[in-house]
Design a protein around this motif. Structure first.
Motif, PDB file in Angstrom:
ATOM      1  N   ALA A  98       8.792  -6.651  -1.446  1.00  0.00           N
ATOM      2  CA  ALA A  98       7.945  -7.706  -0.868  1.00  0.00           C
ATOM      3  C   ALA A  98       6.497  -7.266  -0.713  1.00  0.00           C
ATOM      4  O   ALA A  98       5.578  -8.095  -0.699  1.00  0.00           O
ATOM      5  CB  ALA A  98       8.512  -8.138   0.487  1.00  0.00           C
ATOM      6  N   GLN A  99       6.276  -5.973  -0.582  1.00  0.00           N
ATOM      7  CA  GLN A  99       4.921  -5.447  -0.440  1.00  0.00           C
ATOM      8  C   GLN A  99       4.293  -5.096  -1.788  1.00  0.00           C
ATOM      9  O   GLN A  99       3.155  -4.590  -1.836  1.00  0.00           O
ATOM     10  CB  GLN A  99       4.927  -4.192   0.448  1.00  0.00           C
ATOM     11  N   GLY A 100       5.003  -5.339  -2.871  1.00  0.00           N
ATOM     12  CA  GLY A 100       4.456  -5.070  -4.195  1.00  0.00           C
ATOM     13  C   GLY A 100       4.657  -3.642  -4.667  1.00  0.00           C
ATOM     14  O   GLY A 100       4.115  -3.251  -5.704  1.00  0.00           O
TER      15      GLY A 100
END
Length: 569
Positions: A98-100
């Motif tokens: 989700a944070q890349g």
């Protein structure tokens, strides 16, 4: 009044190569990574798998941003690149969180073979205990057959095989970072030429050997395809030669059938005997390019072939060389099927084609293609030089020729044994394999690898050759013989093999995809629904696209027919 279905004007549709809203945006960093990693490769569609290998080798995984960048670089749809990358076992496709951020790849991967021969030798204990002995950043995973059944159990530390693997041996290799596989000593180009190598090819090209005499030699010797199908080699050469040019050749060294390792055995020792056979076939058929498909598990063989092909190009035989390309598989048993291999060489998912048309007519890149197993070409020089009677004059029990038997399991001397065609299992074990291991008695055997069926000891006097085993519901295939003793159970062997087929089904056709998984479920215990299994087996034989689904139920059918004492009523 009839309703009108609105149709969007063609001009509004996205053109090929344009990024749609669903495609992942390509970052500058990802594109730079891909360009730097694949700069040595030509941007050709058929080299997509080679590009994927380069990225997977460097980064230890295939990140989705790199796949998107590769698609842009090769002017392909992202879905096209993703579906190829996700098809093959040896590619690790990962997504960002989700944070890349992408997960770190394992520092090292240890693959432990779980095929039947390695399972008999204790590979499951290695799989269970190795994770407790190795660091957390070392991944231990089960692997299908790695083509070293005579050295069971086998583990592979990155690309380095560990024969007769023990916990101590594997830990030592991991701790010492022994991860590459250097080829063992072999006959190189100088050695081969000193022993008369490539003189036959040059004589053919000079007209000293007539084409018709070479074709007749193969036919009179009775040489048949030694990859499993057994199609007469001379007849295949004639059929492809009759097709309009340009004609191509595809050489199958995928050798993924559990129990089979003969091609690796010969390649590791005398690679130019195979290469000269391939070049003679290219001369006879009028082939313009040769594509060699080598399974990814044979890392040492790949290094060997790359080195010897480089030497051969630097000092070619008189008349030069056609284009020769060495292609790297990526871990897919299905690519041993000839049309699936051709799809893979073209850079696609290795899914079998519907036939007709046949590969000899419409094969690689849509051209007539001579497809051969490695060992078939390996014998060409000997046959032409020694004459057809040298080969056809050998054999037993009314059969003709020689067979390279890959023997593993409960015998004293496993390995590749060159023996007369038609030899029986009992004769093969006693005369070539040093008998059974101490404390073991013959209980059952597999005459043709995972898909060739299982026969009881009472049928150990059946001649082993093409067409002799079919009356017993089996076939010789690539002559991979696995021997079981009274300490083993045929039901356990069938479960091991059906698990393999369920994992390796390409999923293209429902009978194979669903049938292998369902039969694996039905045989999980010793109480089998034999009626339902028989129905499933028949459907798989009748309706599967290729030989995987058509033969996958053979071991299970043989258990029902020959080992009912192992099943509960």
């Amino acid at each position: 009044m009839s309703s009108v279905i609105p149709i969007r004007p063609l001009a509004d549709a996205p053109r090929r190569g344009q990024r749609t809203q669903r495609e992942r945006p390509v970052t500058a960093q990802a594109l730079a990574d891909v360009e730097a990693t694949t700069a040595h490769l030509v941007l050709r569609r058929d080299l997509l798998i080679e590009h994927l290998h380069a990225l997977n080798d460097r980064f230890g995984q295939l990140r989705t941003d790199h796949l998107a960048a590769l698609a842009q670089r090769m002017k392909l749809a992202q879905t096209e690149v993703y579906e190829v990358a996700s098809f093959y076992h040896h590619f690790d496709v990962v997504r960002e969180d989700a944070q890349g951020a992408y997960p770190a790849p394992p520092r090292l991967t240890v693959r432990v073979c779980e095929s039947l021969s390695c399972s008999l030798a204790g590979s499951h204990a290695l799989l269970e205990k190795l994770p407790q002995l190795l660091d957390a950043d070392v991944r231990v995973i089960p692997a299908p057959c790695v083509g070293r059944c005579e050295q069971a159990p086998v583990a592979v530390v990155h690309q380095h095989p560990v024969p007769h693997a023990t916990l101590e041996a594997v830990v030592e290799k991991v701790q010492g970072s022994v991860t590459a596989h250097a080829p063992e000593p072999y006959a190189n180009l100088d050695d081969y030429r000193a022993a008369g190598g490539y003189r036959l090819l040059e004589a053919c090209r000079r007209g000293e050997r007539e084409l018709e005499s070479v074709l007749a030699t193969l036919e009179d010797a009775g040489l048949r395809g030694l990859g499993g199908a057994g199609f007469p080699a001379g007849r295949k050469w004639r059929l492809v030669r009759q097709q309009p040019g340009p004609r191509l050749m595809a050489v199958n060294i995928d050798e993924g059938e559990p129990g089979t390792f003969k091609d690796r055995h010969y390649l590791e020792r005398d690679p130019h005997r195979f290469l000269e056979g391939a070049l003679i076939a290219a001369w006879a058929v009028g082939v313009e390019a040769i594509y060699i498909y080598l399974r990814d598990e044979y890392h040492g063989c790949r290094a060997l072939l790359e080195a010897e092909l480089e030497r051969l190009h630097a000092a070619p035989p008189a008349g030069g060389l056609p284009t020769i390309e060495l292609r790297r598989g990526a871990g897919a048993y299905i690519c041993g099927e000839e049309s699936a291999m051709i799809e893979s060489i073209e850079g696609k998912r290795g899914m079998p084609r519907l036939r007709p048309p046949y590969v000899a007519q419409v094969g690689l890149f849509g051209r007539p293609t001579l497809e051969h197993n490695f060992e078939t070409l390996y014998w060409v020089r000997d046959l032409v030089e020694r004459g057809p009677q040298w080969f056809a004059g050998q054999g037993r029990h009314g059969r003709k020729g020689l067979r390279s038997f890959s023997v593993s399991g409960r015998v004293a001397k496993p390995g590749v044994h060159l023996a007369p065609a038609g030899i029986t299992l009992r004769e093969l074990v006693d005369e070539y394999c040093g008998g059974m291991l101490p404390g073991h008695e013959l209980y059952a055997y597999l005459p043709g690898g995972a898909s060739g069926g299982i026969l009881p000891a009472r049928l150990a006097d059946v001649p082993l050759d093409f067409d002799t085993l079919q009356p017993h519901g089996c076939f010789i295939g690539s002559a991979a013989v696995m021997v079981l003793s009274q300490h083993d159970r045929a039901t356990d062997a069938a479960r091991n093999l059906m698990h393999f087929f369920a994992e390796e089904s390409c999923g293209q056709c429902t009978p194979c995809r669903s049938g292998t998984a369902k039969i694996e479920e039905l045989i999980a215990t010793d109480r089998w629904n034999t009626g339902l299994i028989a129905e499933l087996s028949q459907v798989m034989r009748d309706a599967s696209i290729c030989g995987l689904g058509q033969a996958a139920s053979n071991p299970v059918d043989c258990v029902i027919n020959y080992f009912p004492q192992e099943l509960q009523p």
